[in-house]
Design a protein around this motif. Structure first.
Motif, short mmCIF file in Angstrom:
data_model
loop_
_atom_site.label_atom_id
_atom_site.label_comp_id
_atom_site.label_asym_id
_atom_site.label_seq_id
_atom_site.Cartn_x
_atom_site.Cartn_y
_atom_site.Cartn_z
N SER A 128 5.69 1.66 -5.65
CA SER A 128 5.56 1.76 -4.27
C SER A 128 3.86 1.63 -3.65
O SER A 128 3.42 1.11 -2.83
N VAL A 129 3.22 2.45 -4.82
CA VAL A 129 2.01 2.31 -4.73
C VAL A 129 1.17 1.03 -4.89
O VAL A 129 0.22 0.72 -4.02
N MET A 169 2.68 -1.70 -4.29
CA MET A 169 2.95 -2.44 -2.82
C MET A 169 2.07 -2.20 -1.77
O MET A 169 1.47 -3.03 -1.37
N LEU A 170 1.57 -1.07 -1.71
CA LEU A 170 0.66 -0.36 -0.65
C LEU A 170 -0.56 -1.13 -0.99
O LEU A 170 -1.41 -1.32 -0.02
N GLU A 188 -0.74 -4.67 -0.12
CA GLU A 188 -0.57 -4.79 1.19
C GLU A 188 -2.22 -4.64 2.00
O GLU A 188 -2.54 -5.22 2.89
N GLN A 211 -5.05 2.03 8.27
CA GLN A 211 -3.77 2.63 8.10
C GLN A 211 -3.32 2.75 6.78
O GLN A 211 -2.89 3.85 6.24
N ALA A 212 -3.14 1.75 6.10
CA ALA A 212 -2.70 1.60 4.71
C ALA A 212 -3.53 2.20 3.86
O ALA A 212 -3.32 3.00 3.04
N GLU A 229 -5.23 5.00 4.55
CA GLU A 229 -5.20 6.47 4.86
C GLU A 229 -3.92 6.73 4.06
O GLU A 229 -4.05 7.85 3.48
N ALA A 230 -2.92 6.03 3.93
CA ALA A 230 -1.51 6.45 3.27
C ALA A 230 -2.17 6.68 1.64
O ALA A 230 -1.58 7.20 1.12
N ASP A 283 -4.02 9.55 1.11
CA ASP A 283 -3.24 11.01 1.39
C ASP A 283 -2.35 11.02 0.31
O ASP A 283 -2.35 12.10 -0.49
N TYR A 284 -1.70 10.25 -0.34
CA TYR A 284 -0.90 10.18 -1.41
C TYR A 284 -1.56 10.47 -2.68
O TYR A 284 -1.34 11.31 -3.54
N TRP A 337 -4.49 11.62 -3.01
CA TRP A 337 -5.01 13.05 -2.93
C TRP A 337 -3.95 13.87 -3.31
O TRP A 337 -4.52 15.21 -3.95
N GLU A 338 -2.90 14.07 -3.17
CA GLU A 338 -1.71 14.98 -3.15
C GLU A 338 -1.59 15.01 -5.05
O GLU A 338 -1.56 15.99 -5.46
N LYS A 339 -1.69 13.81 -5.50
CA LYS A 339 -1.69 13.78 -6.91
C LYS A 339 -2.84 14.26 -7.44
O LYS A 339 -2.93 14.97 -8.57
N LYS A 344 -11.64 1.61 3.23
CA LYS A 344 -11.79 2.19 4.35
C LYS A 344 -13.33 2.12 4.79
O LYS A 344 -13.70 1.67 5.84
#
Lengths: 406, 374
Positions: free
Chosen positions: A33-34, A36-37, A40, A55-56, A58-59, A62-63, A65-67, A91
């Motif tokens: 999934s990552v 893919m993103l 994209e 927007q992509a 940011e996702a 954020d993802y 960052w959680e890791k 960004k």
């Protein structure tokens, strides 16, 4: 000031030519999934769809960052840091799309700095290059820094300004040597683990003459750095935050600061290579087993009064004093029991005792523990042997550089 | 079995991979929208959402995937979605059941990564309150599934587990007597034992002794449980206000964003004030349970957590959400992050009673029925 079009071109010149190359080199960790993103985001970027690209990003940020916040930092898979860096890169560039106003470019530089602080190197250290371009662009639009009349002599001090300068004449002091030979240092200090102040070793480094508040603001003012807020890291109200160097200086050094802020333990010279030109690596580091690239260089920049509680580090340390003076106390690792280290894993390398105001009822053995102390002044280098307990308080506005080596 | 009004599932929050959330258009939905599941109107009875895809399980035993992972399969009583694994509980050929772990990218074709027979709970596949709860806890309550190896993890039988929830690096367990246990990493206070130390084995939350808990939920780095009397206990990381305690804000107060991110992608946080209007002392980490003194109107009966947000359901069918709101996962028509509970007005406005809430990491799924006319 160069126009926004020039900035955009300069940034495009740094990026890979094709969208296939616009990605971090990853292993298996990140998952489908990552991937893919990431793809994209690169496609949106190349398609000129900046808003959607942001927007992509940011996702992705954020993802990852959680890791980065899962598990101990040392165990975080480097791939997550690469993803984070990549998100910061896209960004930052998207934010500079013409007409890039100053606020957007500053935000872009902030994004670069976040990538440098938390990410890992990608695309040939591209974030450093982008940051340099952005910084240049921001500075070319500004008037020179305010006049030097606001310099150190007139730095307003905190309200309670009784700076007790310890009477080191009543304490046993750290011995001083002028340019000892490598062998002499090794035999008498490194091997037996004895602290010593080295004179004549760093006093001619460019930083000794060049560094001032004004210079630091010029070279690093708009860069984002981590700042520790609170008297000491063992306090409940202690916290870490991010701000630009200018904000740090204005809030915690100039203008009668309300709180203590400390730009502490930060690898500033990796983030801002220009500053690295002003320092060197002490020759004595070659006596260690490690490679030069493995030496960790940290900046310690803060107002009078910052305190590092008594603690020990797992590597040898050369503490180079550049601006201002520091009072430092050193205890041998043999005295560890008398220093009452915390029993938690997190703070096991930190003493519970407040060195200059010890609670001797709670920590009776502390009073008898022998120590060495000194006031470290600009140009001097303190050798802190591995695991040697040390306590540091800044007597003036201070800038130190530490070298952790093995 | 009482006649239940057929309700509707709604979703809001992140849908950047096209997970069926409301209209599925765009990357975020900020206000609840009825689900449009692939394959038409399915009779969904449970939802398990991972970051990039969602698994819907229907009353007819079908699992349907939506988002970065796709595919469908039958004979399924439960599903648990994570980025690394999709875990299914399927009715076995005999009277047993089979646990299957699939790679999400497999589209449920071919063979699962691994599978094993598991003991079905007594009384058959329909779960009631007293039996072991959904995955990742297995129906026999003797083990649970983990997205990282070892995938099958036994639990001490003495634990008598009723519910188990996994956070990013910790686990919460509710036992038959209403006691709560936690284990794993504790760096953010998520274990609730008053320290930041890790716990290798399930450890009883002493701070809750004497209280009987009815529900537990684990977020990324925070934990919540509800007592049988409807009180909310919460602990762990509060960096986005997910504990409904005052959190240090990086942005200006009082600003809201509607319909997207700020120019520089910063999130906006609204910080609560103390009684005299001065900012309340900030809490970054709460290492032992705090009782939330919230006047929600009625008792809390269900709770679910995303990575950094919390959703609570009251007995009267109202939904309250708080915490990280950047992707609209709080459902308040904006992307504001909140450190105090706010009611999701959509359901009140539409005269709907919320019956179930299930959070994915960055989104929220809700099942609601029409209010009964009295």
């Amino acid at each position: 000031m160069a126009g926004p079009g020039a900035l955009w071109e300069a940034l495009q010149a740094l990026l890979p030519r094709t969208k296939e190359e616009l990605k971090p080199e990853l292993g298996e960790t990140a998952g489908g999934s990552v991937a893919m993103l990431l793809q994209e985001a690169a496609e949106l970027f190349h398609g000129g769809r900046r808003r959607e690209c942001l927007q992509a990003c940011e996702a992705l940020l954020d993802y990852s960052w959680e890791k980065l916040n899962t598990g101990p930092w040392q165990h975080v898979d480097k791939d997550w840091r690469r993803v984070y860096a990549f998100g910061c890169l896209l960004k930052a560039v998207c934010l500079c799309e013409p007409p890039g106003d100053t606020a957007s470019v500053a935000a872009a530089l902030r994004a670069c700095d976040m990538g440098l602080l938390m990410g890992a190197a990608i695309l040939g250290d591209i974030l450093l290059k982008v940051a340099a371009v952005l910084q240049k662009h921001l500075l070319s639009g500004k008037r020179p820094a305010p006049s030097p009349s606001r310099e150190p002599p007139s730095i307003k001090k905190a309200r309670d300004d009784h700076v007790p300068i310890p009477d080191v004449t009543t304490e046993r002091t750290v011995p001083r040597l002028h340019c000892p030979s490598l062998q002499y240092f090794k035999k008498h200090f490194l091997v037996p683990g004895r602290p010593v102040i080295l004179e004549g070793v760093a006093n001619h480094w460019p930083c000794m003459k060049k560094w001032s508040l004004e210079y630091i603001q010029e070279v690093a003012g708009c860069r984002t750095v981590p700042v520790e807020v609170g008297s000491r890291y063992t306090d409940e109200e202690w916290s870490q935050t991010l701000m630009t160097v200018n904000e740090f200086i204005n809030k915690y050094i100039r203008n009668e600061p309300k709180d203590v802020g400390y730009l502490a333990q930060h690898q500033l010279f990796d983030q801002i290579p220009e500053l690295k030109q002003d320092i060197s690596i002490p020759d004595y580091c070659c006596l260690g087993d490690g490679e030069e690239e493995e030496i960790t260089i940290n900046a310690w920049f803060g107002p009078q009064g910052t305190v590092s509680p008594l603690h020990q580090d797992p590597q040898q340390n050369f503490l180079v004093q550049v601006m201002g003076r520091k009072y430092i106390r050193l205890y041998s690792p043999q005295e560890s029991e008398a220093l009452y280290p915390h029993d938690t894993h997190l703070l096991h390398n930190t003493s519970q005792v407040d060195v200059e105001n010890p609670d001797l009822e709670k920590f009776p053995r502390f009073a008898e523990a022998p120590f060495l102390s000194c006031v470290l002044s600009p140009g001097e280098v303190l050798f802190i042997p591995v695991k040697h307990w040390h306590y540091v308080r800044a007597l003036d506005l201070s800038f130190s550089v530490s070298f952790w080596w093995s | 079995m009482d006649q239940e009004h057929r309700g509707t599932w709604f979703g809001f929050g992140f849908c950047g991979f096209g997970q069926a959330l409301g209209s599925g258009l765009g990357r975020q939905v900020h206000s609840p929208e009825p689900l449009r599941t692939p394959g038409g109107n399915l009779d969904v009875c449970s939802v398990s959402a991972s970051w990039s895809y969602t698994a819907f399980v229907t009353r007819g035993g079908r699992v349907q995937l939506s988002g970065a992972a796709s595919g469908a399969a039958g004979g399924c009583t439960d599903a648990w979605a994570s980025e690394e694994l999709l875990v299914l509980l399927r009715a076995g050929p005999g009277d047993g059941a089979e646990l299957q772990a699939w790679a999400p990218g497999s589209a449920l074709r071919g063979e699962p990564l691994w599978s094993q027979a598991v003991q079905e709970a007594e009384g058959g596949p329909s779960r009631d309150e007293t039996q072991a709860g959904p995955l990742p806890l297995l129906p026999c309550a003797r083990a649970y599934v983990s997205p990282r190896p070892p995938f099958y993890r036994p639990l001490a039988p003495t634990l008598r587990a009723r519910r188990l929830e996994l956070g990013a690096e910790h686990a919460l367990l509710l036992d038959a007597a209403g006691q709560v246990f936690s284990w794993g990493a504790g760096r953010h206070g998520q274990l609730g034992h008053g320290t930041l130390e890790a716990e290798p084995e399930p450890r009883l939350l002493e701070a809750l002794q004497g209280l009987t808990m009815a529900e537990v939920a684990a977020g990324g780095w925070h934990s919540v449980c509800l007592s049988e009397t409807g009180d909310i206990y919460i602990w762990g990381w509060n960096e986005s206000g997910q504990l409904a305690l005052p959190t240090k804000s990086l942005a200006e107060d009082g600003k809201t964003t509607a319909g997207g991110l700020d120019e520089d992608g910063s999130e906006v946080k609204r910080v609560s004030s103390g009684e005299d209007g001065a900012p309340a002392p900030f809490i970054a980490v709460q290492p032992f349970p705090a009782l939330l003194d919230l006047s929600l109107g009625s008792e809390a009966v269900k709770v679910s957590c995303g990575s950094r947000h919390t959703a609570v359901l009251t007995r009267t069918g109202e939904l309250y959400t708080w915490g990280w709101g950047k992707y609209g996962q709080l459902g308040h028509k904006d992307t504001t992050t909140l450190d105090r509970p706010c009611r999701v007005e959509y359901f009140v406005d539409k005269q709907l009673q919320v019956r179930t809430v299930s959070c994915g990491p960055w989104n929220t799924y809700v099942y609601a029925v029409e209010k009964e006319k009295s």
